[in-house]
Write a protein that holds these residues in place. Structure first.
Motif, PDB file in Angstrom:
ATOM      1  N   LEU A  18       0.804  -1.221   0.000  1.00 43.98           N
ATOM      2  CA  LEU A  18       0.000   0.000   0.000  1.00 43.98           C
ATOM      3  C   LEU A  18       0.838   1.272   0.000  1.00 43.98           C
ATOM      4  N   GLU A  19       1.996   1.257   0.656  1.00 42.62           N
ATOM      5  CA  GLU A  19       2.834   2.448   0.690  1.00 42.62           C
ATOM      6  C   GLU A  19       3.670   2.593  -0.576  1.00 42.62           C
ATOM      7  N   PHE A  99      11.400   3.241  -9.088  1.00 40.81           N
ATOM      8  CA  PHE A  99       9.967   3.240  -8.799  1.00 40.81           C
ATOM      9  C   PHE A  99       9.700   3.333  -7.299  1.00 40.81           C
ATOM     10  N   VAL A 100      10.538   2.671  -6.514  1.00 41.98           N
ATOM     11  CA  VAL A 100      10.388   2.723  -5.061  1.00 41.98           C
ATOM     12  C   VAL A 100      10.594   4.149  -4.566  1.00 41.98           C
ATOM     13  N   SER A 104       7.907   6.754  -2.759  1.00 42.61           N
ATOM     14  CA  SER A 104       8.102   7.101  -1.345  1.00 42.61           C
ATOM     15  C   SER A 104       8.728   8.476  -1.129  1.00 42.61           C
ATOM     16  N   HIS A 105       9.691   8.854  -1.971  1.00 48.71           N
ATOM     17  CA  HIS A 105      10.407  10.126  -1.814  1.00 48.71           C
ATOM     18  C   HIS A 105      10.609  10.781  -3.184  1.00 48.71           C
ATOM     19  N   PRO A 106       9.536  11.293  -3.801  1.00 49.86           N
ATOM     20  CA  PRO A 106       9.633  11.823  -5.162  1.00 49.86           C
ATOM     21  C   PRO A 106      10.615  12.987  -5.312  1.00 49.86           C
ATOM     22  N   LEU A 107      10.706  13.832  -4.289  1.00 50.48           N
ATOM     23  CA  LEU A 107      11.621  14.969  -4.384  1.00 50.48           C
ATOM     24  C   LEU A 107      13.072  14.496  -4.402  1.00 50.48           C
ATOM     25  N   LEU A 232      -1.288   8.173   2.285  1.00 55.24           N
ATOM     26  CA  LEU A 232      -0.548   9.413   2.031  1.00 55.24           C
ATOM     27  C   LEU A 232      -1.202  10.608   2.724  1.00 55.24           C
ATOM     28  N   LEU A 233      -2.526  10.560   2.815  1.00 53.68           N
ATOM     29  CA  LEU A 233      -3.280  11.657   3.442  1.00 53.68           C
ATOM     30  C   LEU A 233      -3.461  11.460   4.945  1.00 53.68           C
TER      31      LEU A 233
END
Length: 433
Positions: A18-19, A99-100, A104-107, A232-233
């Motif tokens: 899910l994460e 992808f991971v 999880s940490h797009p920035l 995420l929310l």
């Protein structure tokens, strides 16, 4: 203790799917569709643009996954691209671990991609200033079989699997797969499609399971996506209208992922040149193999999450909080050694160990500089066809990509230690996450 470990297993399974897993799956589909539409065109552009090849190779390497990088490898042995282009592609690629990080940490992913792109271009052009590529290619050609021998080997090769795939997709030109980066009947074709593991035979249980089970897998993904967004929310998805809904769906998704990975017989690497070509030919193949790719990533993320949880528990002697405190102390003491470790893990072919390393970063066990060093050093599944075609070039590529990994990793580590603004920004990024 058994109950505690069982809880860790279930929590890790829920988190992995899910994460990370649901976002990885749909990002994979997005880039898979782009690959389906544009991969052949991009390869043609690289072949035509001699002056800008390392730049284009680096751009292709930045594409999440290994598909783009895999296509570049055979081009070197055709003389279509320089060895510096191969190196630039491998330096830039993060394989499936990208992808991971996106999920999880797009920035941090964007920062690493930008820095890797710069390192890839510098390294690629530097390699092209030497005669290394010319020497490797000359030695490869001296060992290459004659056209008569290749024709004979090709005539004796079994083409039934490729013909079956073509018929299943509605037919291909000359009843054979459309190749990208090489031609039917050449030495690369024999190595990558007949000697190297391609795809499973259609009469095996694994083939039937993966090529029919992908429908159910994407259905589970679709159901899980709102739950992943809820996490995420900061929504407690286990306290919704159905108790423990997140735990049930997450555990089911991870269990199905493990089964899918076992059935597809992918353990260290998940993408082959042959399967990448199939995905470029058929949108259905993209869905099928991207389900396998997602299952591969989810399984390794689950292993990483669980390994971290058990490590914390073991170090703390059964006390989780004590274990976390001891790990933080060790992290502060590793320093430069973490850069070396990240670069060394990157030497391992395939994506599995790299996904573990990125997963540990998401749990705070790996510093950013070490993550960057691993991203530059690792070659993902793209190294596997290079090993199959010419081990000497693969060895050189592995060594060369490790050099900028260590150098740039140490520079970033120095900046982290000596420039407070860098640490402050990292803290801000983490709090935003």
């Amino acid at each position: 203790m058994f109950v505690t470990i069982l809880e860790l297993v279930l929590d890790s399974a829920e988190g992995a799917f899910l994460e990370v897993g649901v976002f990885v799956g749909f990002v994979l589909l997005l880039f898979g569709y782009i690959n389906f539409k544009k991969s052949g065109d991009f390869i043609s552009s690289i072949e035509r643009s001699k002056k800008w090849q390392p730049v284009l190779g680096a751009l292709l390497g930045l594409t999440p996954g290994c598909g783009g990088a895999i296509f570049v490898m055979p081009l070197f042995f055709k003389g279509a691209v320089s060895f510096g282009t191969v190196i630039a592609t491998l330096v830039a690629t993060m394989g499936d671990s990208a992808f991971v990080l996106i999920a999880s940490h797009p920035l941090q992913y964007l920062i690493i991609s930008f820095l890797s792109f710069i390192a890839a271009i510098i390294t690629g052009y530097a390699v092209d200033k030497t005669n290394l590529g010319i020497e490797i290619l000359e030695k490869y050609k001296s060992r290459r079989k004659s056209k008569e021998d290749l024709d004979q080997d090709h005539a004796n090769a079994d083409h039934s699997l490729l013909q079956y795939e073509c018929n299943r997709m509605g037919g291909c030109n000359d009843n054979l797969i459309k190749h990208i980066g090489h031609s039917e009947g050449d030495e690369i074709d024999l190595l990558l499609h007949h000697k190297l593991k391609g795809h499973q035979s259609h009469d095996t249980l694994g083939y039937r399971f993966t090529h029919n089970g992908f429908y159910l897998y994407w259905l589970i993904m679709l159901i899980a996506l709102p739950l992943g967004i809820g996490l995420l929310l900061q929504v407690d998805i286990n306290e919704l209208f159905i108790p423990n809904l997140g735990l049930v769906i997450g555990t089911l998704g991870t269990a199905f992922s493990i089964l899918m990975m076992i059935m597809s017989k992918k353990f260290l690497g998940d993408d082959t040149h042959e399967e990448t070509e199939l995905k470029a030919m058929s949108l259905k193949e993209t869905f099928i193999h991207n389900a396998q790719d997602t299952a591969f990533v989810v399984t390794w993320v689950f292993v990483g999450f669980l390994a971290y949880e058990i490590l914390v528990l073991a170090i703390g002697g059964g006390d989780y909080a004590t274990g976390e405190g001891m790990i933080e102390t060790v992290l502060l003491a590793t320093g430069i050694l973490s850069i070396i470790i990240g670069s060394a893990i990157g030497l391992i072919p395939g994506c599995g160990p790299q996904i573990i390393f990125v997963t540990l970063f998401t749990r705070g066990l790996v510093p950013f500089a070490a993550l960057f060093a691993n991203a530059v050093s690792q070659d993902g599944d793209a190294l596997l066809p290079l090993i199959a075609i010419d081990r000497r070039s693969a060895l050189w590529a592995t060594v060369i990509t490790t050099i900028p990994a260590v150098i740039f990793g140490l520079i970033i580590y120095w900046l982290e230690i000596n420039l407070p603004i860098v640490s402050m920004l990292q803290t801000t990024f983490t709090s935003l996450k």
